[in-house]
Design a protein around this motif. Sequence first.
Motif, PDB file in Angstrom:
ATOM      1  N   ASN A 223       0.839  -1.189   0.000  1.00  0.00           N
ATOM      2  CA  ASN A 223       0.000   0.000   0.000  1.00  0.00           C
ATOM      3  C   ASN A 223       0.883   1.252   0.000  1.00  0.00           C
ATOM      4  OD1 ASN A 223       0.940   0.277   2.649  1.00  0.00           O
ATOM      5  ND2 ASN A 223      -0.914  -0.577   3.549  1.00  0.00           N
ATOM      6  N   LEU A 224       0.240   2.409  -0.153  1.00  0.00           N
ATOM      7  CA  LEU A 224       0.999   3.652  -0.291  1.00  0.00           C
ATOM      8  C   LEU A 224       1.880   3.959   0.919  1.00  0.00           C
ATOM      9  CD1 LEU A 224       1.688   6.228  -1.848  1.00  0.00           C
ATOM     10  CD2 LEU A 224      -0.336   7.286  -0.829  1.00  0.00           C
ATOM     11  N   PRO A 225       1.380   3.871   2.163  1.00  0.00           N
ATOM     12  CA  PRO A 225       2.265   4.200   3.297  1.00  0.00           C
ATOM     13  C   PRO A 225       3.545   3.380   3.310  1.00  0.00           C
ATOM     14  CG  PRO A 225      -0.014   4.119   4.027  1.00  0.00           C
ATOM     15  CD  PRO A 225      -0.006   3.616   2.616  1.00  0.00           C
ATOM     16  N   ARG A 226       3.453   2.075   2.997  1.00  0.00           N
ATOM     17  CA  ARG A 226       4.657   1.245   3.004  1.00  0.00           C
ATOM     18  C   ARG A 226       5.586   1.633   1.856  1.00  0.00           C
ATOM     19  NH1 ARG A 226       3.711  -5.050   3.779  1.00  0.00           N
ATOM     20  NH2 ARG A 226       5.987  -4.868   3.827  1.00  0.00           N
ATOM     21  N   GLN A 227       5.014   1.977   0.697  1.00  0.00           N
ATOM     22  CA  GLN A 227       5.858   2.393  -0.415  1.00  0.00           C
ATOM     23  C   GLN A 227       6.529   3.728  -0.115  1.00  0.00           C
ATOM     24  OE1 GLN A 227       5.201   1.696  -4.446  1.00  0.00           O
ATOM     25  NE2 GLN A 227       3.416   0.401  -4.194  1.00  0.00           N
ATOM     26  N   LEU A 228       5.804   4.637   0.554  1.00  0.00           N
ATOM     27  CA  LEU A 228       6.420   5.918   0.905  1.00  0.00           C
ATOM     28  C   LEU A 228       7.554   5.714   1.905  1.00  0.00           C
ATOM     29  CD1 LEU A 228       3.316   8.266   1.187  1.00  0.00           C
ATOM     30  CD2 LEU A 228       5.019   8.188  -0.637  1.00  0.00           C
ATOM     31  N   ARG A 229       7.358   4.813   2.863  1.00  0.00           N
ATOM     32  CA  ARG A 229       8.445   4.527   3.802  1.00  0.00           C
ATOM     33  C   ARG A 229       9.653   3.972   3.062  1.00  0.00           C
ATOM     34  NH1 ARG A 229       4.186   2.786   7.232  1.00  0.00           N
ATOM     35  NH2 ARG A 229       4.477   0.606   6.625  1.00  0.00           N
ATOM     36  N   SER A 230       9.385   3.118   2.087  1.00  0.00           N
ATOM     37  CA  SER A 230      10.476   2.568   1.298  1.00  0.00           C
ATOM     38  C   SER A 230      11.171   3.667   0.492  1.00  0.00           C
ATOM     39  CB  SER A 230       9.946   1.486   0.349  1.00  0.00           C
ATOM     40  OG  SER A 230      10.965   1.009  -0.504  1.00  0.00           O
ATOM     41  N   ALA A 231      10.364   4.581  -0.063  1.00  0.00           N
ATOM     42  CA  ALA A 231      10.935   5.662  -0.861  1.00  0.00           C
ATOM     43  C   ALA A 231      11.868   6.525  -0.030  1.00  0.00           C
ATOM     44  CB  ALA A 231       9.820   6.516  -1.472  1.00  0.00           C
ATOM     45  N   PHE A 232      11.435   6.889   1.175  1.00  0.00           N
ATOM     46  CA  PHE A 232      12.248   7.773   1.998  1.00  0.00           C
ATOM     47  C   PHE A 232      13.329   7.027   2.771  1.00  0.00           C
ATOM     48  CE2 PHE A 232       8.695  10.615   1.180  1.00  0.00           C
ATOM     49  CZ  PHE A 232       9.383  11.773   0.840  1.00  0.00           C
ATOM     50  N   SER A 233      13.360   5.708   2.629  1.00  0.00           N
ATOM     51  CA  SER A 233      14.516   4.976   3.135  1.00  0.00           C
ATOM     52  C   SER A 233      15.656   4.973   2.120  1.00  0.00           C
ATOM     53  CB  SER A 233      14.118   3.529   3.467  1.00  0.00           C
ATOM     54  OG  SER A 233      13.829   2.797   2.275  1.00  0.00           O
ATOM     55  N   HIS A 234      15.370   5.450   0.917  1.00  0.00           N
ATOM     56  CA  HIS A 234      16.406   5.608  -0.116  1.00  0.00           C
ATOM     57  C   HIS A 234      17.307   6.763   0.313  1.00  0.00           C
ATOM     58  CE1 HIS A 234      18.397   6.267  -3.907  1.00  0.00           C
ATOM     59  NE2 HIS A 234      17.670   5.361  -4.532  1.00  0.00           N
ATOM     60  N   ARG A 235      18.520   6.456   0.708  1.00  0.00           N
ATOM     61  CA  ARG A 235      19.363   7.453   1.371  1.00  0.00           C
ATOM     62  C   ARG A 235      19.708   8.629   0.476  1.00  0.00           C
ATOM     63  NH1 ARG A 235      25.125   6.453   0.790  1.00  0.00           N
ATOM     64  NH2 ARG A 235      25.540   4.721  -0.643  1.00  0.00           N
ATOM     65  N   HIS A 236      19.761   8.419  -0.830  1.00  0.00           N
ATOM     66  CA  HIS A 236      20.064   9.530  -1.730  1.00  0.00           C
ATOM     67  C   HIS A 236      18.813  10.363  -2.000  1.00  0.00           C
ATOM     68  CE1 HIS A 236      23.924   7.655  -2.280  1.00  0.00           C
ATOM     69  NE2 HIS A 236      23.377   6.562  -2.788  1.00  0.00           N
ATOM     70  N   PHE A 237      17.671   9.707  -2.187  1.00  0.00           N
ATOM     71  CA  PHE A 237      16.439  10.431  -2.484  1.00  0.00           C
ATOM     72  C   PHE A 237      16.017  11.309  -1.308  1.00  0.00           C
ATOM     73  CE2 PHE A 237      11.800  10.816  -2.500  1.00  0.00           C
ATOM     74  CZ  PHE A 237      11.577  11.324  -3.780  1.00  0.00           C
TER      75      PHE A 237
END
Length: 456
Positions: A223-237
């Motif tokens: 779902n979106l919350p988990r994908q957003l957490r994954s996105a902001f775990s991207h250290r460069h992004f």
Amino acid sequence: MSAVIDPVRPAPLPRSVHAWYGSGAVATGVFNTVPGLLLLIYLTDTLAVSPALAGVVIFLPKVIDLLVSPYIGIWSDRTRSSWGPRRPWMTAGAVTLPVLFAAIFFGPPLQGSAAAGYVVVLFVLAALASSMFQVPHAAMPGEITTDYHERSTFNTWRTAFVGLALMLGGAFAPVLQSVPEDPVTGYRLMGLAMGVVILVAMLGTVVGTRRAPRPSHPARTENLPRQLRSAFSHRHFRVLFPANLLMAVASGTMVAGVPYVTANVMGEPAYTSVLMVCVLVPLMVSAPLWKRLSMRVDKRAAAGYAAIVFALGGLGLLLIPVWGVPGAVSSSVLVGVGLSGTNLLPWSMLADCLATGDASGRRQGGVLSGVWTSGEAMAQAVGTGLLSMCLAVSGYVESGAGQVVEQSEDALRGMLLGSTLLPAVVMLTCLVPLMFYRLTRDEVSVGAGERVGTGA
């Protein structure tokens, strides 16, 4: 530390694909520039909307867009079609945004809060239509090429077309709006003309990128919350994202302030187009130079230099009352050169982030680009909101069509500071998150964005 050895690289994509991809920035650039430059003053000086309420009208659609755009990214990631995952969504945006954009300026004869209500509804719908195009458009360079510098090539073309969009929206649109004596008629003429420009640019991009590869990464199902957490775990992004937000806030504040400064501080509204041309020609011309510099000192350092150049131009514009038109022109050139780099380099760095995604190979480009584009749109609205706050605090008086109001010295000082010094300071703050960006060519995962298919 040993460098990553690239496998055999595929041949660069045709130049026509680069160019047609970049042309999509005309549509999104016009949509962002015209409201950023003219919508606030249209509300306050033609529809008699108070500066505070006008700021809400411009800000609210961006909040809604911020919530919806990541979902557009998810749905784009999961799309399966013979056109690839991105182009169906881009087509949907292409057939809806031009009509909605023109309708913003074709409202019934309303004033005050009623006019604000009409504009905000149309602006919300237009912002969502824009995201249907821009979110998948932003995801493409990170997917269709594995070459670190070819991503900069895509965004060099994009930056050049951003300059063209700003020329159309920032220089031509104000002239077109001023042709009829009746300002309401002028805004309607301008809205219709810019709607046609948006339509042509969007459809051209959809058709022109049909030769681009069509990636076939497995889609994510979270779902979106988990994908957003994954996105902001991207250290460069997660450090690039706030840096780009600050750049967008700075440019949004300055663009929104131009017509106020030219009309009230310089005493001549026609200078709006003059100064925009002085910004936009250097923006387009210097884009290849920023790409070349990024190949010498890498993208992060080049982006920092661009921010400093922009800030110097903003500080120069603060001195307009001292050195007049010549100083305004030279400072605008510096702003344009800086804007070129702050448009090109963060988007190229975003494409690198998309190419270094999930180690499992699951596609998340749509979510990242959705967060990016909605955040950038929100930041530009924040910039306009900051200016509207400066106007409200300093005592700026709104007016209806045909009315002339002499502004106080405090109001003149507030609009000048809000349009020059404030964006210069905000731009310099982007250097802080940029210090923590570490993604270089050697760290980019070459295989993450491997092309699959060639398209017909």
